[in-house]
Scaffold this active site. Structure first.
Site, short mmCIF file in Angstrom:
data_model
loop_
_atom_site.label_atom_id
_atom_site.label_comp_id
_atom_site.label_asym_id
_atom_site.label_seq_id
_atom_site.Cartn_x
_atom_site.Cartn_y
_atom_site.Cartn_z
N ASN A 151 0.86 -1.23 -0.01
CA ASN A 151 -0.29 -0.19 0.07
C ASN A 151 0.87 1.43 -0.19
O ASN A 151 1.33 1.32 0.97
CB ASN A 151 -1.16 0.18 1.24
CG ASN A 151 -1.57 0.96 1.61
OD1 ASN A 151 -2.25 2.13 0.32
ND2 ASN A 151 -1.93 1.61 2.93
N GLY A 192 2.52 -0.83 4.33
CA GLY A 192 3.13 0.53 4.29
C GLY A 192 3.86 0.82 4.08
O GLY A 192 4.36 0.10 3.15
N GLU A 238 -6.08 -4.59 10.50
CA GLU A 238 -5.15 -3.66 10.31
C GLU A 238 -5.35 -3.24 12.31
O GLU A 238 -6.14 -1.92 11.78
CB GLU A 238 -4.56 -2.45 9.76
CG GLU A 238 -4.29 -3.44 8.37
CD GLU A 238 -4.38 -1.83 7.60
OE1 GLU A 238 -3.31 -2.39 6.30
OE2 GLU A 238 -4.09 -1.58 6.93
N SER A 253 2.79 -1.89 10.37
CA SER A 253 4.58 -1.98 11.01
C SER A 253 5.08 -2.80 10.62
O SER A 253 5.88 -4.10 11.47
CB SER A 253 4.98 -1.49 11.96
OG SER A 253 3.75 -0.06 12.38
N GLU A 265 -7.07 4.63 7.54
CA GLU A 265 -6.68 5.93 7.26
C GLU A 265 -7.70 6.67 6.30
O GLU A 265 -8.87 7.84 6.63
CB GLU A 265 -5.74 6.43 6.52
CG GLU A 265 -4.30 6.62 7.30
CD GLU A 265 -3.08 6.05 6.19
OE1 GLU A 265 -3.18 5.57 5.60
OE2 GLU A 265 -2.53 5.62 7.00
N GLY A 270 1.40 2.05 10.56
CA GLY A 270 3.21 4.03 10.82
C GLY A 270 4.19 4.15 11.96
O GLY A 270 4.47 5.50 11.95
N LYS A 285 -0.03 4.71 -0.59
CA LYS A 285 -0.53 5.40 0.05
C LYS A 285 -0.39 6.73 -0.76
O LYS A 285 -0.09 6.13 -2.15
CB LYS A 285 -0.33 5.78 1.33
CG LYS A 285 0.05 4.54 1.58
CD LYS A 285 -0.08 4.80 3.69
CE LYS A 285 0.24 3.42 4.31
NZ LYS A 285 -0.05 3.89 5.81
N HIS A 328 -9.95 1.26 4.26
CA HIS A 328 -8.47 1.43 5.11
C HIS A 328 -8.81 2.33 6.57
O HIS A 328 -9.55 3.54 6.57
CB HIS A 328 -7.67 2.12 4.04
CG HIS A 328 -5.86 2.22 4.94
ND1 HIS A 328 -5.78 3.18 6.15
CD2 HIS A 328 -5.12 1.23 5.15
CE1 HIS A 328 -4.51 3.26 6.13
NE2 HIS A 328 -3.92 1.37 5.81
C1 PEP Z 1 -1.12 0.48 5.93
O1 PEP Z 1 -1.23 1.80 5.74
O2 PEP Z 1 -1.59 -0.58 5.62
C2 PEP Z 1 -0.23 -0.07 7.33
C3 PEP Z 1 0.02 -1.36 6.94
O3 PEP Z 1 0.95 0.40 7.47
P1 PEP Z 1 2.52 0.31 7.88
O4 PEP Z 1 3.32 -0.95 7.19
O5 PEP Z 1 3.43 1.46 7.58
O6 PEP Z 1 1.90 0.86 9.48
#
Ligand code: PEP
Length: 263
Positions: free
Chosen positions: A9, A235, A168, A214, A98, A174, A11, A96
């Protein structure tokens, strides 16, 4: 056996040239691995360039980060499922955190998008997950069950098997703070139990549930080896071809191990 699925992803990152370079490097890093399914999820503007750079490589698919549920019309700024299919997109990330937190998406909106995606033969990756406040208040199961029941309402059995769920936890996105493999497994097992109620046992056993939050090359293998974790939605670590490839290869190794054990 469920085929592991690892998605990048991006973003709101990556210009066209960077996207093409990423694909070239990724294909080199991955070689001919096919044990895990790979999905690149670029911003809309980089989709055509990613498709072109893939040059028909069937083992890497393309996804989108969002879409609108209407087919066409006066919806300035929106993108339809048919438009994405027209660009050879196969998956779409929906709900998601966000989008939920920054753009006010509700489970009902996610549900309309899930149906519209399915109608256009786009496979939804539906994100669910609790905030830290909800976890601390002991509400993880309540939150996940509500998001799943409302977000997947009205789906037929076949549509369930073509849907991917991404667990998630919002506090892990993040932040560099991933759920432990045991915490993630507990949530994934619970999600599968809800899916059994929404569909049936056999269908729930076939639905893939990704973990996101993460994920990095050094924690991927431990997460992926949990029985109900069927891949990752990545991400930050997906912005660099090498680290994303290492995560894919960790999933592929785990899949090959499972295959050896079951034969
Ligand atoms: C995401 O935004 O789907 C995500 C998992 O981000 P990150 O891996 O940076 O935590």
């Amino acid at each position: 056996m469920r085929k592991k699925i690892v998605a990048a992803n991006w973003k709101m990152n990556m210009l066209q040239v960077e996207a093409a370079e990423f694909v070239r490097d990724l294909l080199q890093e991955l070689g001919d691995q096919t044990a895990a399914e790979v999905v690149i999820v670029p911003p809309f503007t980089a989709i055509p360039r990613v498709v072109e750079a893939l040059g028909g490589a069937e083992h890497v698919k393309v996804g989108a980060q969002n879409m609108y549920w209407e087919r066409s019309g006066a919806y300035t700024g929106e993108i339809s499922a048919a438009m994405l299919r027209n660009l050879f997109v196969r998956y779409v990330v929906l709900g998601h955190s966000e989008r939920r937190q920054l753009f006010g998406e509700t489970d009902e909106m996610v549900n309309r998008k899930v149906h519209a995606a399915q109608d256009a033969t786009l496979r939804p990756i539906v994100c669910v997950g609790e905030t830290l406040k909800q976890r601390d208040a002991g509400q993880v199961e309540e939150v996940l069950e509500g998001q799943l029941r409302r977000g997947l309402a009205g789906l037929e059995t076949k549509a369930f098997t073509e849907t991917v769920i991404a667990y998630e936890p919002v506090w892990a996105i993040g932040t560099g703070r991933n759920a432990t493999p045991a915490q993630a497994q507990e949530a994934h097992a619970f999600i599968r139990s809800v899916l059994r109620e929404l569909a049936d046992d056999a269908t729930a056993a076939r639905i893939r549930i990704q973990y996101g939050g993460s994920v990095k090359p050094d924690n991927a293998r431990a997460l992926m080896s949990q029985p109900d974790i069927d891949g990752a939605l990545v991400g930050g670590a997906s912005l660099e071809a090498r680290s994303f490839a290492q995560i894919v290869l960790a999933a592929a190794e785990d899949a090959l191990d499972e295959e050896r054990l079951s034969s």
